[in-house]
Enzyme design. Structure first.
Site, short mmCIF file in Angstrom:
data_model
loop_
_atom_site.label_atom_id
_atom_site.label_comp_id
_atom_site.label_asym_id
_atom_site.label_seq_id
_atom_site.Cartn_x
_atom_site.Cartn_y
_atom_site.Cartn_z
N THR A 164 18.66 64.57 50.14
CA THR A 164 17.84 65.26 49.13
C THR A 164 18.40 66.55 48.44
O THR A 164 19.29 66.42 47.60
CB THR A 164 16.34 65.32 49.50
OG1 THR A 164 16.18 66.27 50.61
CG2 THR A 164 15.52 64.04 49.90
N LYS A 190 20.19 64.42 57.48
CA LYS A 190 19.93 65.13 56.32
C LYS A 190 18.74 66.42 56.56
O LYS A 190 18.13 66.18 57.49
CB LYS A 190 19.48 64.17 55.06
CG LYS A 190 18.05 63.53 55.52
CD LYS A 190 16.68 64.24 54.97
CE LYS A 190 17.25 64.60 53.53
NZ LYS A 190 15.62 65.63 53.42
N THR A 201 11.97 68.94 56.38
CA THR A 201 12.28 67.32 55.95
C THR A 201 13.57 67.13 56.50
O THR A 201 14.35 67.37 55.95
CB THR A 201 11.72 67.07 54.84
OG1 THR A 201 12.04 65.60 54.62
CG2 THR A 201 12.39 67.78 53.58
N GLU A 287 18.40 75.63 51.96
CA GLU A 287 18.10 75.52 50.62
C GLU A 287 18.49 76.97 49.97
O GLU A 287 17.77 77.93 50.50
CB GLU A 287 16.95 75.12 50.10
CG GLU A 287 16.62 73.85 50.23
CD GLU A 287 15.34 73.23 49.94
OE1 GLU A 287 15.25 72.05 49.43
OE2 GLU A 287 14.32 74.10 49.83
N ASN A 410 12.90 75.41 45.03
CA ASN A 410 11.49 74.78 45.40
C ASN A 410 10.45 75.07 44.29
O ASN A 410 9.59 74.26 44.53
CB ASN A 410 11.11 75.66 46.78
CG ASN A 410 11.71 74.94 47.83
OD1 ASN A 410 11.37 73.81 48.25
ND2 ASN A 410 12.83 75.66 48.39
#
Length: 415
Positions: A164, A190, A201, A287, A410
């Site tokens: 993702t 992932k 996630t 991230e 985000n």
């Protein structure tokens, strides 16, 4: 004070690290394609074994477990074995009610038919945006395009199809000898944001051609997850879709592995290596992250206390922000230890950032701020060593720094 890397060392006497992939173990095949969930990138991946494989899994502890997790549980409970797993990215199929459950079962049904196995031998995984229904017509069309066979195996595309917000693919592989047979253990994963497993996630898939007793495989996976995937954090959020799943098809031809097998330790070490490598790669790819952060806690009375202290420090937003700013603000580290729930004698506590001692036996140490700043600024892996001075147990956690880009990513995740 224990050396900084004492807990990270790999026992490579038992296995050999290789540049293999999820389909390196005998009899496994994988691939991926673009079916239309995302704009351009691969978004549908598949993994299957030439023969039914012993399966084990660990799932998110979030009470809202997504539909694909429920369907995968059904399959493993019913058959104990899996022949394949179908995965989509870009849509989590989570919080979608009975319709989402129907869609997950359709994915299982279509993929089972495509590779010629029973439905209860297929697992399903999804990752992406929560609360949106799957475009099942596009997924069905994509599944019907899957080619079965050795020549159609493209593990690189599988690794791409499960991503993702990840910035790179994550894989690990190792081989070892068991009873004169060469056994391969491999995995891919992932995960980049919404990472704070009790199982984030994140999805992880492991394969091996070893033959392993069912109960031993499940217990090994649970223990390994607790020491690896459950010891990473990016942002403190635990997702609805987390899953780690392993398939062992036995095609290496070894005698069945169990706790009583003389080579069990060798297999367990190689298995743990794969999980640990994948976990660290997820943490490194947090991230917006610019640095992998490792916190090694030694001198604890119990392993659980060492793990709790390590994960609390690695999860502190103040610690993460200080690392991004190259600020050796060790006060934030001891503050996190203080609210970790672990009872610590202040006068026994020592802390190092890299090789620089900043706290010794409960007192500020004499060190160069310039040297500490340079270490934090110039390295893309930051190591902290914390000695609680109370026992012999240890634990390591992995995370990343907190950057401006995390907020940017985000704030626009659905756009």
């Amino acid at each position: 004070m224990n050396q900084l890397y004492v807990y990270e060392k790999e026992s490579t006497a038992f296995f050999t690290k290789t540049d293999g992939n999820i389909s390196s173990p005998a009899g496994f095949f994988a691939g991926g394609l673009h079916c239309g969930i995302k704009r351009k990138r691969p978004d549908l991946g598949w993994l299957y074994s030439a023969v039914p494989a012993q399966a084990a899994a660990v799932y998110t502890t979030n009470q809202f477990q997504a539909a694909p997790i429920q369907v995968t549980k059904e399959s493993i409970v019913e058959s104990g074995k899996l022949s394949g797993i179908i995965v989509n990215s870009g849509n989590a199929n989570s919080f979608t009610g009975s319709e989402g459950l129907r869609h997950a079962r359709l994915m299982r049904k279509w993929f089972a038919a495509q590779i010629g196995v029973n439905e209860n031998q297929v697992g399903v995984a999804s990752t992406g945006v929560i609360g949106e229904f799957l475009p099942v017509e596009k997924i069905e069309t994509g599944i019907r395009r899957i080619d079965k066979g050795e020549g159609a195996s493209h593990p690189d595309l599988f690794e791409k199809a499960i991503l993702t917000t990840d910035t790179f693919q994550k894989r690990a592989c190792a081989t070892l000898e068991i009873g004169g047979k060469t056994v391969t253990v491999a995995g891919c994963a992932k995960g980049s944001g919404m990472i704070h497993p009790n199982m984030a996630t994140m999805l992880a898939f492991m394969t091996t051609d070893a033959k392993v007793e069912a109960a031993a495989l499940q217990n090994l996976l649970k223990q390994t997850v607790d020491e690896t995937f459950n010891m990473i954090t990016v942002d403190g959020d635990t997702s609805t879709n987390d899953m780690v799943i392993v398939m062992a098809n036995g095609l290496a031809g070894n005698d069945t592995l169990s706790y009583a097998h003389p080579d069990w330790k060798k297999f367990a070490e190689s298995f743990a290596y794969i999980a640990r490598e994948l976990a660290k790669q997820i943490a490194r790819d947090g991230e917006g992250a610019t640095k992998l952060v490792e916190v090694c806690v030694t001198g604890a009375e119990t392993e659980k206390e060492a793990q709790a202290a390590a994960k609390t420090v690695i999860g502190s937003n103040l610690v993460k922000a200080a690392i991004f700013g190259a600020d050796a603000n060790w006060g934030r580290i001891i503050n996190a230890i203080g609210y970790s729930g672990v009872q610590v004698d202040e006068q026994a506590l020592s802390v190092r950032i890299g090789g620089i001692s900043v706290v010794e036996k409960g007192m500020p140490a004499s060190y160069s701020e310039d040297e500490a700043h340079a270490y934090l600024k110039e390295n893309d892996k930051i190591c902290m060593a914390i000695d609680l001075g109370a026992g012999t147990c240890q634990g390591t956690a992995w995370g990343c720094d907190l950057t401006y880009d995390y907020v940017k990513i985000n704030a626009t995740y659905r756009s």
